[in-house]
Design a protein around this motif. Sequence first.
Motif, short mmCIF file in Angstrom:
data_model
loop_
_atom_site.label_atom_id
_atom_site.label_comp_id
_atom_site.label_asym_id
_atom_site.label_seq_id
_atom_site.Cartn_x
_atom_site.Cartn_y
_atom_site.Cartn_z
N LEU A 68 0.97 -1.34 -0.09
CA LEU A 68 -0.10 -0.22 -0.04
C LEU A 68 0.81 1.16 0.23
N ASP A 69 0.32 2.24 -0.88
CA ASP A 69 1.12 3.51 -0.76
C ASP A 69 0.44 4.42 0.19
N TYR A 70 0.91 4.41 1.58
CA TYR A 70 0.28 5.42 2.33
C TYR A 70 0.51 6.77 2.26
N ASP A 71 1.47 7.16 1.50
CA ASP A 71 1.48 8.67 1.08
C ASP A 71 0.73 9.08 0.08
N ALA A 72 0.04 8.14 -0.63
CA ALA A 72 -0.83 8.47 -1.90
C ALA A 72 -2.05 9.43 -1.47
N PRO A 73 -2.99 9.09 -0.18
CA PRO A 73 -4.07 10.02 0.07
C PRO A 73 -3.67 11.57 0.21
N ASP A 74 -2.38 11.93 0.91
CA ASP A 74 -2.19 13.31 0.71
C ASP A 74 -1.92 13.79 -0.54
N LEU A 75 -1.19 13.00 -1.37
CA LEU A 75 -0.85 13.44 -2.74
C LEU A 75 -2.09 13.77 -3.60
N VAL A 76 -3.01 12.82 -3.95
CA VAL A 76 -4.22 12.93 -4.62
C VAL A 76 -5.23 13.67 -4.23
N LEU A 77 -5.50 13.69 -2.89
CA LEU A 77 -6.25 14.82 -2.15
C LEU A 77 -5.85 16.19 -2.04
N PRO A 99 1.82 17.03 2.86
CA PRO A 99 2.37 15.75 3.36
C PRO A 99 2.31 15.50 4.43
N LYS A 100 1.95 14.07 5.13
CA LYS A 100 1.69 13.79 6.35
C LYS A 100 0.38 14.09 7.17
N THR A 101 -0.42 15.04 6.18
CA THR A 101 -1.75 15.39 6.79
C THR A 101 -2.57 14.43 7.24
N LEU A 102 -2.62 13.39 6.45
CA LEU A 102 -3.66 12.11 6.93
C LEU A 102 -2.76 10.97 7.47
N GLY A 103 -1.46 11.28 8.03
CA GLY A 103 -0.53 10.18 8.29
C GLY A 103 -1.39 9.49 9.36
#
Length: 442
Positions: A120-129, A133-137
């Motif tokens: 899983l790309d755990y950084d993808a939600p911040d990027l596509v939304l 960075p790390k907002t949704l961490g």
Amino acid sequence: MNDDGTSPAPSPVDLTDPVFISYRQSDGTDITAELAWMLRAAGIPVWRDRDDLPPGDTEARLEQAIADGLSGAILVVTPDVEKSEIVRFVEAPRLIDLHKAHPAFALGIANAIERVPGKLDYDAPDLVLAQRPKTLGGVDQHPSDRAGLRLLVQKMLWHRIAWQRDAIAAAGETFHLSVQTRNAPQVYDRTGHQLDIRIRPSLHEKLPSPDGLRDLKDTLGLLPDAITRAGASRVRVHGGAHLSVAFALGAAMPSSRVGEIQVIDQRQQTWASSHEAKVGISPLLLVNAEGTNPAPATTGRPSVAVYLDLLPQRSDDAFARYREENQHVVTAWEHLVYASDDLLDHTAAGEIAAEAAARIRTLSNNIGNAEVHLLLRCPFPIAVLLGRLLNTLRFVTYEWDDSVVPSGDDYRARYVPSMRVRPSAAGGAIEEVLLADGSDAP
């Protein structure tokens, strides 16, 4: 629950309200549909545009959902979300702000973007939304496959229940849940109870949806832990359901784990449970008929059949048909009836269910711990109360169907295998869905 075991502080968020699902239709529709049905089967109402939001501007519709009341949200993150201005700049920011402002407002992510196959790309939600960075961490995110969605549903359920502990304690440690298998689930069907269990609507006039039963199979195992986490000593069940589902619901709340169950019927009468299977001094049930087959044509665990027929008007054709079609595999069978010609007395519901459970257990034990094929013709509350008293036994549950058979000249109603139920199973009371795909087609 907080880490120190205390309940969270009160919140302006009503934790009986629905969860909003934000997604991109082009590549998130299938994931969202599966997620929504699993949430509903677990008892969590859902706001989803296709099912619940009225026509109009998307931003206005989200605001209407928020005004109506939301307990949380799930962001379905797929590659095409990057192309959606509505999701990126309207829905996601608004829902993230609600989560930050109110700890009770649950936020989860179903992530369909992988860094490499299987990872899983755990950084993808911040990027596509379009988030920093790390907002949704710190937000719970899980894969969008079936196992990942189930875990996400579980986390949303635990959060929902933890924030309701004080309300449940104030209500005398009473946990309220409603169940419906015949309604078309949508957000306005919610009741304000702790959980509102709903499954996919069936196209069949009598049988439940096989997909709906599979959703229930994957989520019903969460129910006993939810009740325990709620600190409840009593459960009140409202609504109605197909009898195989009612029995499975009771089996998920065995007397060994749930202190008391009360089922509230459509006339607001209370059918209360007993705590053990037993036959009283004056039996309430009679064996109307019974039979044996000392040499069944099967190997492995033996099978017995019980027809629990508690309604005043006789209707034996479907059970007669069952016996004719299964006499070669069933070692013994019993047809149990109510000892009175009157309607069941709801105040005696606990004793009736306890006696039925004792007779079923005796028949199974006498035939080598046999699997019980259970055919129910009784009120919904009895099916629930019966299920909780039969821990350790194995069941095949059936649904009654009088649809016209497309070929042949036997027009009698039939009992159709619905589910394999084992109350003590570690993964949940429903072990297997037996209704065939397409059996709910008109």
